[in-house]
Design an enzyme around this catalytic site. Sequence first.
Site, PDB file in Angstrom:
ATOM      1  N   GLU A   1      22.039 -22.753 -18.120  1.00 27.38           N
ATOM      2  CA  GLU A   1      20.907 -22.198 -17.468  1.00 27.38           C
ATOM      3  C   GLU A   1      21.959 -20.951 -16.771  1.00 27.38           C
ATOM      4  OE1 GLU A   1      17.308 -24.834 -16.098  1.00 27.38           O
ATOM      5  OE2 GLU A   1      19.137 -25.085 -15.164  1.00 27.38           O
TER       6      GLU A   1
ATOM      7  N   ASP B   1       1.039  -1.145   0.119  1.00 26.15           N
ATOM      8  CA  ASP B   1       0.012  -0.004  -0.139  1.00 26.15           C
ATOM      9  C   ASP B   1       0.737   1.325  -0.058  1.00 26.15           C
ATOM     10  OD1 ASP B   1       0.728   0.753   2.884  1.00 26.15           O
ATOM     11  OD2 ASP B   1      -0.487  -1.107   3.294  1.00 26.15           O
TER      12      ASP B   1
END
Length: 728
Positions: A615, A535
């Site tokens: 990877e 928030d």
Amino acid sequence: MAVLFNQETQVFMLQTQHCAYQMKVAEYGVLLHLYYGQRIDDCDLSYLIQRTDRGFCGNPYEMQQDRTFSLDYFPQEYSCFGIGDYRTDCVKVINSDGSCAVDYRYDSYEIKKGKYRLEGLPSLFAEEEEGETLIIRMKDIHTHMMLELYYGVLENADVITRAARIINGGKAEVVLKRAMSMCLDFPHDHMDWIHFYGKHTMEREVERSRLIHGRQSICSERGTSSHQHNPFVILCDPMCSEDAGDCYGVGLIYSGSFLAEAEVDQFHQTRLVVGTSPDQFSWMLKPGEGFMTPEAVMIYSGEGFTSLSHRFHYMARKHLIRGEWAKKRRPILINNWEATYFNFNGEKLIRIAEEAKELGIEMLVLDDGWFGKRDSDYSGLGDWTVNEKKLGGTLKALAEKINSLGMKFGLWVEPEMISEDSNLYRSHPDWAMRIPGRPGNVARSQFVLDFSRPEVVDGIQDMIFKILDEVHIEYIKWDFNRSISNYFSATLPINRQGEIGYRYMLGLYRFLENLITRYPYILLEGCSGGGGRFDFGMLHYSPQIWCSDDTDAVERLKIHYGTTFGYPVSSIGAHVSASPNHQTGRHTPLETRGTVAMTGTFGYELDLGTLSAEEKEIVKRQIEEYKAHYDLINNGSFYRLSSPYGECRAVAWAFVSPDKEECLFCAVMTKLQSNPDGVVIKLKGLEPKRRYQVEDKVYTGEMLMYGGILLPLPKEEYQAWRYYMRAI
Ligand code: DGJ
């Protein structure tokens, strides 16, 4: 001038670059709301209010025989309970005689240079020349209750903020039962409302529905803003889209329980009120005392959601998020949580750091489990002393080792919690929020500490600061892993127990303020089981917030999509995690996980030791790419190009630099097809006539925006593409 007052018409006008807001002191000092929308010049829009004798709509006594003035349907600036406005209201007061009514009438006003700030609560800040403040003072002449309405106007940012202070000017105690931050009345109900709901591991899903008669609301009673609903809502024209239409966004700068309520009344008018939740709230006001509501931020756009979001992002980056990390590039981190959970020791952490360093990662974050008796989530919270046995040495030594590898060191804490199995609980059982005589409610086997008590906040703060004073820690992840219930504070009088929720937030904000003031170099990341406290209040202290405990790249597409309506990409904590994903079991390509995590503050959260050489090369490239595009991603304009809720088989988005020189386009194919249709995505925000280099081809902005990009045929499920475009 952003704030105008016309003596003759008694109209207040707030103006920003693109919008205007108007209110008027009407007969007998009633403050009417007249307008919020596209910018217009000084005028009086009160002719838009239909004055007529409407059945069952009472009139203030002073109007005598005139039945055409009614609070029952007139648009109000701050509606009061108990005096004939039956719609959802802003303020409810129980007076000393037991009556429940307050009747605020205009008294005076003040216009100041610069934007006001709130004490002890998060609020927007601005340089003196960037903002203006209007304070309107109102009074109930019968009880001497007073009201100050605060308006902050940030002209260039197109922002209007609101807050209210309710003051007891009388001689006896009163009880405040409701005090909302803002109220917005519209003369029609052609409105959709959009809100962002969810659950743990799936926050901020987008829901849009037509307003209907009566009240519709979202709220949190959990003591946090919550995973379930976000304190940010949009009201918009039913035709409003990303690119066109009127829309109004309202966000509450507060991290506790809240209410956002819209009501369509009997005359097809709409009201929106937003503020702290009144359900668990009451506040005793002694004579002379005042209560300040949290701040609400309002932004209007007449050009659809993209422009609304851009204005919210700008507001958060420029006027809400503070400290050196607001602007500085944030380090790419590796967090050990999904790599080890509680099962680690010092050696393992150093191995993770060494592997991470090799790949270009810049910070190791040590998550839960480093303190007290904490090898599971059943014990240890509140005992903020280092478990040196587990670490094989001191925390200081571990941090030094990590630093000697050329990496920063970060640490997880959960300061607001207490485990029943902890030394803290054994010595201070009353610090846990629990109602005497009831066993209470445990969640993740923990209780919430009573942060409404200053001595509890100070006690925990001392323990945490002791560690931060001793160890070179450059990042803190501040977690909060349950909802609050069973509100009770051992030291508050019985008739003040309704104040706990708000006092709790004051305690939390004080701690956070002390932390960032004393250790300004620390990058704070908010967290509450992921995005349970995502928030505008938390963003005032922590420039980034862990967006969700769901690290599945495909689910994150939705979570990021919803989050970006109000919050900037620079605030979204996002990591590349393992495949299959630990929350969903889904397999996704590493490139896709990288692409999605790049829509945020980028990091990794997996056992790097399990990656193949190939990877690892991908990870290295991702890190280089993220660093190269850091500014574009974090400070550019963000465009939602195709929605995860829509028909399109791919979800796509883009970042465009303010000078439109650069663009990073990202897409993930979410639905595979045999014999597939083509998927074309149209870019936004480019310069139509400029030529952009995209890999080995050149396109004009208009080709990319009006024609679009044809995605290649996918070779695997959830394939992702990232195209960097540069003007030539
Ligand atoms: C919840 C957080 O969101 C996770 O990332 C992790 O920090 C755990 N808590 C640790 O308990």
